[in-house]
Design a protein around this motif. Sequence first.
Motif, mmCIF file in Angstrom:
data_model
loop_
_atom_site.group_PDB
_atom_site.id
_atom_site.type_symbol
_atom_site.label_atom_id
_atom_site.label_comp_id
_atom_site.label_asym_id
_atom_site.label_seq_id
_atom_site.Cartn_x
_atom_site.Cartn_y
_atom_site.Cartn_z
ATOM 1 N N ASP B 140 0.842 -1.306 -0.157
ATOM 2 C CA ASP B 140 -0.120 0.001 -0.051
ATOM 3 C C ASP B 140 0.861 1.177 -0.011
ATOM 4 O O ASP B 140 0.446 2.315 0.655
ATOM 5 N N THR B 141 1.879 1.210 -0.742
ATOM 6 C CA THR B 141 2.812 2.475 -0.860
ATOM 7 C C THR B 141 2.951 2.319 -2.232
ATOM 8 O O THR B 141 2.841 1.485 -3.199
ATOM 9 N N HIS B 142 3.369 3.531 -2.821
ATOM 10 C CA HIS B 142 3.608 3.618 -4.232
ATOM 11 C C HIS B 142 5.114 3.108 -4.753
ATOM 12 O O HIS B 142 5.437 3.010 -5.869
ATOM 13 N N ALA B 143 5.808 2.463 -3.895
ATOM 14 C CA ALA B 143 7.153 2.050 -4.108
ATOM 15 C C ALA B 143 7.261 0.923 -5.120
ATOM 16 O O ALA B 143 7.767 1.006 -6.038
ATOM 17 N N PRO B 144 6.516 -0.080 -4.950
ATOM 18 C CA PRO B 144 6.448 -1.176 -5.844
ATOM 19 C C PRO B 144 5.840 -0.585 -7.439
ATOM 20 O O PRO B 144 6.239 -1.228 -8.402
ATOM 21 N N LEU B 145 5.054 0.415 -7.352
ATOM 22 C CA LEU B 145 4.626 0.926 -8.781
ATOM 23 C C LEU B 145 5.775 1.544 -9.328
ATOM 24 O O LEU B 145 5.700 1.641 -10.695
ATOM 25 N N ILE B 146 6.724 1.958 -8.635
ATOM 26 C CA ILE B 146 7.886 2.768 -9.262
ATOM 27 C C ILE B 146 9.004 1.760 -9.501
ATOM 28 O O ILE B 146 9.400 1.416 -10.658
#
Lengths: 309, 282, 349
Positions: B140-146
Amino acid sequence: MADALTEKGSARSWRAPRLTLRQREAIEAWLFVSPTVAGFLLFFLGPLAAVVYFSLTEWNLLTQQATFVGVKNYVDALSHNPDFWHVLRNSFVFAMGLVPLNMALALSLALALSRPFRGVIFFRTVFFAPVVTSAVAWAIVWRFLLQGEGGAVNQMLALVGIDGPNWLREPDWAMVAVIVTRVIKMVGLNMILYIAALQAIPRDYEAAARLEGASNWQIFRMVIWPLLAPTTLVIFVITMIGSFKVFDHIYLMTGGGPENGTLVLAFYIYEQGFKFFNVGYASALAMIMFVIVLVLTVVQMTLRRRDMQ
Amino acid sequence: MTLTVRQARIIARICWTVALLVVAVPFVFPFLWMVSSGFKSATEIFGQPSLIPRVWRWQNYLEVFEYQPFARQYFNSLYIAVAVTGLTLVISSLAGYALARMRFAGAGLLMLFLLSALMVPEEVTIIPNFFLIRWMGLMDTHAPLILLPVFGSHGVMATFLMRQYFLAIPKELEEAGKMDGLSPFGIWWRIALPMSRPALAAVSIITFLFSWNLFLEPLVFISSLEKFTLPLALSNFTDSYGLPLWHLQLAATSLAVVPILIVYLIAQRQIIESFALSGVKG
Amino acid sequence: MTSLTLRNIKKSFGATQVIKGVDLEIADGEFVVFVGPSGCGKSTLLRMIAGLEDITEGEIYIGERKVNDVQAAQRGVAMVFQSYALYPHLTVRDNMAFGLKVRKVPASERERRVREAAASLKLEALLDRYPRELSGGQRQRVAIGRAIVGNPQVFLFDEPLSNLDAELRVHMRSEIAALHQRLENTMIYVTHDQIEAMTLADRIVVLREGVIEQVGTPRELYESPANLFVAQFIGSPRMNVLPARAVAGRLAARGLNIGAAEGVGMRPEHISLTAPESGLLRGRVALSEYTGAATLLHVELEEGETALVIANGPAVPANGQEVGLEIAREHLHVFDKAGRAIRPLVQAA
């Protein structure tokens, strides 16, 4: 004689460790690739190894423990679970429908749009526009257009006297609908690849064939089509792989339904892994997908190599 | 009556154009319908369809922002796409440069590994990546999407695209840089990159769109509304029965798609060429 | 002092050895030209001196310093590339100042040096242009200017004129010669064009297949080539080489014994025409090519060979005419079975 070139050089050579030029270059190169290598190991190679391991285990949701079960998940998929063969069949039907349709349309459009004429840019822009559009948006809009009653597509069909089906609620029609809408979304990409290939063919070939009295069809069949073969092979494989990966399109248009009529492999993996948390089983499915893609790639490489000889 | 060659040609041209226009309908129609329906009321949407709304309901566009934190979600998509693009440019051009120009032990093996990554769909590794991200405390953070797009098969594709372009730069230019006293990093930054603007532009365009349109990763990794990205947000305009709120969903989809389309129409040539470049690589 | 020493230099790319042991001393201020057919290793050798190729075996000294593992930029050398290698995204000024900037030379000093170099090469008016806006000759000048501003000890030229048209090539050749006279730096110049080599060099190094065939002044190479390869490579048109058996008898009749020789070489420009009966050789004119300054005759000899002869003067024999060929004995070159020159050339019987 003041010398910019050597003063600095001798100063530096005092500090620099004694490395050969070659060693130095290798160290620098590894610095350049290190972020890629680190990310590759962490997010690709590691997970790939893990998925092999996971596929040999059974996951207990309560204890969060993995138990080694050997090839049980594969056996389940291949011989016990009727869903698997159904899903695989769906994936193949999807691919067999999508790939020829996509490629035939892409080639036709490319042939029509590879030479300049007034409006060529307009048409290229139009046919390519869905490619840059998000698959989610595309699926949402088409789901809206393909509603059984009051859907715009059926309204238009009614104008010409056709009583359209409830597209996304009947298994066979749903499959047709997801294939056709996906083709419209992606055909632009293959079209421009074909256009690029067509434009790379020297015009002299065509001129020579025409002087020998060949018809348009003969020129296409005997000159252009053979010269396009390498492109066709690449397009075939990337389109095929793409069709096995299709997920968001199905997720949003039909959710795999109706009656699992559009449940394809990528969606099935997602469902098993993230909805039912059958981690082991889903991993085995992922491995099967991996093998399918690998086989396609190897086939392409072999054909391409033979092509080059 | 016989036709002159010229007349026959004109007639053929007209037939072709009409045929192409007919084929173009399903490509254009969804966009028109999407925008027009975004202006309709929930009731009009289910009435007799027409391309022009009877009443233009501008409030749809306000309600989109009230229904969920759409502005925030929009911003999420934007900044994530920018971050992914920036990181991909740096990392893929560094690696691409080394693979194109530098000699080092293991280069061949590395190429082979990266090529294999190019082939493997995200769906295959998403399950272990889920556990990895959870273990790293990044759910639930944006880190994996980056991180995942940068280091996944898309990043590898960008690396190969850059490598291909670097290979085409005359080697003597870099050697001149070497003679001028540049370090390899200096050559990359001051010679190779300034000369690779077309490739950098291509990578930027396809990477931005790749991130902007990403769906599976947000679906798996993001759970809170205000962390949604656009594709996830779009799929979320449903009533309490899970049925779509068409008028809002289509208004929101228009908001997500139309700016991209406008940019596309302005820079269509550049964008199409970028995809052609990456497609040939893939 | 910046002399250069190459000691037993070898270079392999994978399994193929392209430089097979080169020893060479280059004196301070000398203009040395590496010449040879393509693939002889001359460019590779130059690039090894520059630091662009690593050295498989052997040692390179620039001055007193062994430079095998010194980076290119710190060797005190500058290079002019065949393609000029001007940075397309920088102006002429920035191209020339680039190396100084990288070495953190202060801006005012940079500007001064660029001005000086530009003035000496007549580039002042072009300083704000981009390379794509320049003609071939101008680009060439900028490339030289870029090399000059760094004030290098040694200049390296890698076929710098091969991309120019014939007229410009002659012009730039003389400019490079003037540059050397003015700067008095050590210069190493690679070319496949033997005319360039002859006109520019203090000393020429002839290379073939990674081996030095001969080192010497242009005159030495022309007058006493060490072997058949050098003999035929230097000089234009090529030296005629006739099988010894075809001429041995006639030479013997004149009191010249060529012993174990395999071939006898005669330069076309050294052969004169005589009456058919009185010449050393006898033949028939098969083709004559008039070039203005002279006429190039293809003479079919009785022995079946063809000899090229440069005929000066107005009285040129017509096609089909019988002629005799004469040559002074000091202009005869004699080669043994291995192609080595036999010296002294001709012994009295």
